[in-house]
Scaffold this motif. Structure first.
Motif, PDB file in Angstrom:
ATOM      1  N   THR A 123      -8.243  -0.561  11.427  1.00 18.31           N
ATOM      2  CA  THR A 123      -6.861  -0.945  11.417  1.00 18.31           C
ATOM      3  C   THR A 123      -6.157  -0.692  10.056  1.00 18.31           C
ATOM      4  OG1 THR A 123      -7.688  -2.889  12.813  1.00 18.31           O
ATOM      5  CG2 THR A 123      -5.527  -3.084  12.070  1.00 18.31           C
ATOM      6  N   SER A 124      -4.994   0.011  10.464  1.00 20.63           N
ATOM      7  CA  SER A 124      -3.873   0.113   9.320  1.00 20.63           C
ATOM      8  C   SER A 124      -2.982  -1.042   9.050  1.00 20.63           C
ATOM      9  CB  SER A 124      -3.145   1.505   9.656  1.00 20.63           C
ATOM     10  OG  SER A 124      -2.388   1.743   8.573  1.00 20.63           O
ATOM     11  N   CYS A 125      -2.844  -1.624   7.805  1.00 18.00           N
ATOM     12  CA  CYS A 125      -1.890  -2.530   7.760  1.00 18.00           C
ATOM     13  C   CYS A 125      -1.600  -2.619   6.113  1.00 18.00           C
ATOM     14  CB  CYS A 125      -2.514  -4.086   8.012  1.00 18.00           C
ATOM     15  SG  CYS A 125      -3.993  -4.456   7.527  1.00 18.00           S
ATOM     16  N   ASN A 126      -0.738  -3.482   5.788  1.00 16.00           N
ATOM     17  CA  ASN A 126      -0.374  -3.555   4.326  1.00 16.00           C
ATOM     18  C   ASN A 126      -1.275  -4.467   3.473  1.00 16.00           C
ATOM     19  OD1 ASN A 126       0.546  -6.285   4.112  1.00 16.00           O
ATOM     20  ND2 ASN A 126       2.360  -6.147   5.265  1.00 16.00           N
ATOM     21  N   SER A 127      -1.156  -4.292   2.227  1.00 15.12           N
ATOM     22  CA  SER A 127      -2.151  -4.959   1.484  1.00 15.12           C
ATOM     23  C   SER A 127      -2.354  -6.397   1.582  1.00 15.12           C
ATOM     24  CB  SER A 127      -1.852  -4.528  -0.231  1.00 15.12           C
ATOM     25  OG  SER A 127      -0.646  -4.818  -0.503  1.00 15.12           O
ATOM     26  N   LEU A 193       7.583   4.419   2.814  1.00 12.06           N
ATOM     27  CA  LEU A 193       7.146   3.523   3.399  1.00 12.06           C
ATOM     28  C   LEU A 193       7.981   1.963   3.478  1.00 12.06           C
ATOM     29  CD1 LEU A 193       3.327   3.661   2.683  1.00 12.06           C
ATOM     30  CD2 LEU A 193       4.226   3.839   4.698  1.00 12.06           C
ATOM     31  N   THR A 194       7.861   1.244   4.212  1.00 17.02           N
ATOM     32  CA  THR A 194       8.861  -0.062   4.463  1.00 17.02           C
ATOM     33  C   THR A 194       8.472  -0.963   3.225  1.00 17.02           C
ATOM     34  OG1 THR A 194       7.071  -0.967   5.768  1.00 17.02           O
ATOM     35  CG2 THR A 194       9.140  -0.075   6.797  1.00 17.02           C
ATOM     36  N   PRO A 195       9.327  -1.569   2.869  1.00 14.54           N
ATOM     37  CA  PRO A 195       9.020  -2.367   1.567  1.00 14.54           C
ATOM     38  C   PRO A 195       7.787  -3.398   1.252  1.00 14.54           C
ATOM     39  CG  PRO A 195      11.432  -2.451   2.077  1.00 14.54           C
ATOM     40  CD  PRO A 195      10.730  -1.825   3.297  1.00 14.54           C
ATOM     41  N   ASP A 196       7.404  -3.884   2.550  1.00 13.12           N
ATOM     42  CA  ASP A 196       6.356  -4.758   2.635  1.00 13.12           C
ATOM     43  C   ASP A 196       4.886  -3.985   2.475  1.00 13.12           C
ATOM     44  OD1 ASP A 196       6.401  -3.285   5.312  1.00 13.12           O
ATOM     45  OD2 ASP A 196       4.935  -4.418   6.101  1.00 13.12           O
ATOM     46  N   MET A 197       5.085  -2.723   2.250  1.00 15.04           N
ATOM     47  CA  MET A 197       3.768  -1.803   1.661  1.00 15.04           C
ATOM     48  C   MET A 197       3.716  -1.807   0.409  1.00 15.04           C
ATOM     49  SD  MET A 197       2.129  -1.104   4.476  1.00 15.04           S
ATOM     50  CE  MET A 197       2.525  -0.987   6.385  1.00 15.04           C
ATOM     51  N   GLN A 198       2.392  -2.151  -0.069  1.00 11.38           N
ATOM     52  CA  GLN A 198       2.297  -1.942  -1.642  1.00 11.38           C
ATOM     53  C   GLN A 198       2.396  -0.634  -2.257  1.00 11.38           C
ATOM     54  OE1 GLN A 198      -0.811  -3.461  -5.316  1.00 11.38           O
ATOM     55  NE2 GLN A 198      -1.322  -3.848  -2.926  1.00 11.38           N
ATOM     56  N   ASN A 199       2.197   0.447  -1.555  1.00 11.10           N
ATOM     57  CA  ASN A 199       2.678   1.833  -1.926  1.00 11.10           C
ATOM     58  C   ASN A 199       4.073   1.929  -2.357  1.00 11.10           C
ATOM     59  OD1 ASN A 199       3.764   4.764  -0.902  1.00 11.10           O
ATOM     60  ND2 ASN A 199       1.996   4.885  -1.863  1.00 11.10           N
ATOM     61  N   ILE A 202       4.810   0.003  -5.507  1.00 10.16           N
ATOM     62  CA  ILE A 202       4.617   0.971  -6.599  1.00 10.16           C
ATOM     63  C   ILE A 202       5.470   1.894  -6.746  1.00 10.16           C
ATOM     64  CG2 ILE A 202       2.860   2.822  -7.188  1.00 10.16           C
ATOM     65  CD1 ILE A 202       0.756   0.940  -5.790  1.00 10.16           C
ATOM     66  N   ILE A 203       5.931   2.639  -6.021  1.00  8.06           N
ATOM     67  CA  ILE A 203       7.177   3.452  -6.195  1.00  8.06           C
ATOM     68  C   ILE A 203       8.271   3.142  -6.714  1.00  8.06           C
ATOM     69  CG2 ILE A 203       8.855   5.204  -4.879  1.00  8.06           C
ATOM     70  CD1 ILE A 203       6.308   5.654  -2.771  1.00  8.06           C
ATOM     71  N   ASN A 204       8.752   1.796  -6.072  1.00 11.53           N
ATOM     72  CA  ASN A 204       9.771   1.114  -6.775  1.00 11.53           C
ATOM     73  C   ASN A 204       9.646   0.755  -8.278  1.00 11.53           C
ATOM     74  OD1 ASN A 204      11.055   1.178  -4.239  1.00 11.53           O
ATOM     75  ND2 ASN A 204      10.859  -0.968  -3.862  1.00 11.53           N
ATOM     76  N   GLN A 205       8.382   0.296  -8.473  1.00 19.81           N
ATOM     77  CA  GLN A 205       8.154  -0.277  -9.892  1.00 19.81           C
ATOM     78  C   GLN A 205       8.086   1.249 -10.854  1.00 19.81           C
ATOM     79  OE1 GLN A 205       4.122  -1.414 -10.282  1.00 19.81           O
ATOM     80  NE2 GLN A 205       3.760  -0.365 -12.335  1.00 19.81           N
TER      81      GLN A 205
END
Length: 297
Positions: A123-127, A193-199, A202-205
């Protein structure tokens, strides 16, 4: 008591008596009676009740921690005895972050070859969902970032370092560059990716570290959706190197390393921190260690 504790764990997760009863395969009165009996046995109120579920009491929160431990240990014992009699069988459940979708096939193929009697679901989901599912026994193991945000008390096997590239099409801005900076990427029309995704966090950071911000013109929780929009030539995106390679970034596409900084984040397999692990979880962790050693060699 084990059955009642299992009911209680599901109720705490679903926060609704009717939904919890349906998942447990019992009627709502049966589930309510079981929770009431558990409260009487323990001598404390576990659930705040009104016309509907209103949450757990402080005692309920503490019992929930014990319930997860006791139910997990009981499940491990049953599964270990079953494996001792019949060999490894059953169903292995993995939850992975979207950016790990490119590498999970190698791991699941190796696992399936060694354990043909075990079926697999991925299953694919956010962290955050990966952690929640692991905590609530909805999965056996997860694949997520293990160095960017707290993962709590979990067993971990580092798998690989995720690095980032600008994915764009020929003719677009920066397409002919050998490398680009995070500040330069921020100026492009991006799909992310949507803001709920940790990736995405990371990009925003990394953009914030160079004093840049980004307002993508398209967001999705699917890497495939992002890739399909890059194909139009109207968007660029930021993707991990391994994912871009698996999706086949070639021909009219460009994959350009992003530097300043050359960012890396560790992705790994996580499992509940109990010893011994259930046989299926032990087998998954073993395969993860083999996978990690092969990548590093």
């Amino acid at each position: 008591m084990i059955d009642k504790l299992e009911f209680f764990i599901v109720l705490a997760r679903e926060r609704h008596f009717g939904h919890a009863a349906e998942i447990c395969g019992v009627t709502q009165p049966t589930l309510s009676a079981a929770i009431k009996q558990l409260e009487e046995q323990l001598g404390v109120i576990l659930v705040q009740r009104g016309s509907r579920f209103q949450g757990l009491t402080p005692e309920g929160q503490r019992v929930l921690e014990w319930a997860r431990r006791i139910v997990g240990d009981a499940k491990t014992m049953r599964e270990e005895m079953k494996a001792a009699r019949k060999g490894l069988s059953g169903h292995a459940r993995l939850a992975i972050i979207p950016t790990a979708s490119s590498m999970v096939t190698a791991l699941t193929m190796a696992f399936a070859e060694k354990h043909p009697a075990v079926t697999l679901s991925v299953t694919s989901c956010n962290s955050l969902q990966v952690l929640s599912k692991l905590e609530n026994f909805e999965i056996d193991a997860g694949i997520t970032y293990i160095d960017n945000e707290p993962t709590g008390r979990v067993a971990t096997v580092p798998l690989y370092a995720e690095r980032y590239q600008l994915i764009t099409s020929a003719g677009q801005g920066l397409a002919e560059r050998e490398q680009v900076t995070w500040a330069e990427v921020a100026e492009l029309p991006l799909c992310l990716l949507t803001p709920d995704m940790q990736n995405r966090r990371i990009i925003n950071q990394h953009l914030a570290e160079v004093g840049a911000s980004v307002k993508p013109t398209l967001e999705s929780n699917s890497m495939i959706v992002l890739f399909s929009h890059i194909r139009t030539g109207k968007w660029a995106s930021i993707m991990p190197v391994n994912l871009a390679e698996t999706l086949g970034v070639e021909g009219d596409f460009r994959a350009i390393p992003i530097v300043e900084p050359d960012a890396r984040h560790i992705v790994g397999m996580i499992a509940a921190p109990r010893e011994p692990h259930p046989p299926i979880v032990s087998a998954l962790l073993h395969e993860a260690r083999i996978f990690a050693r092969a990548l590093s060699s």
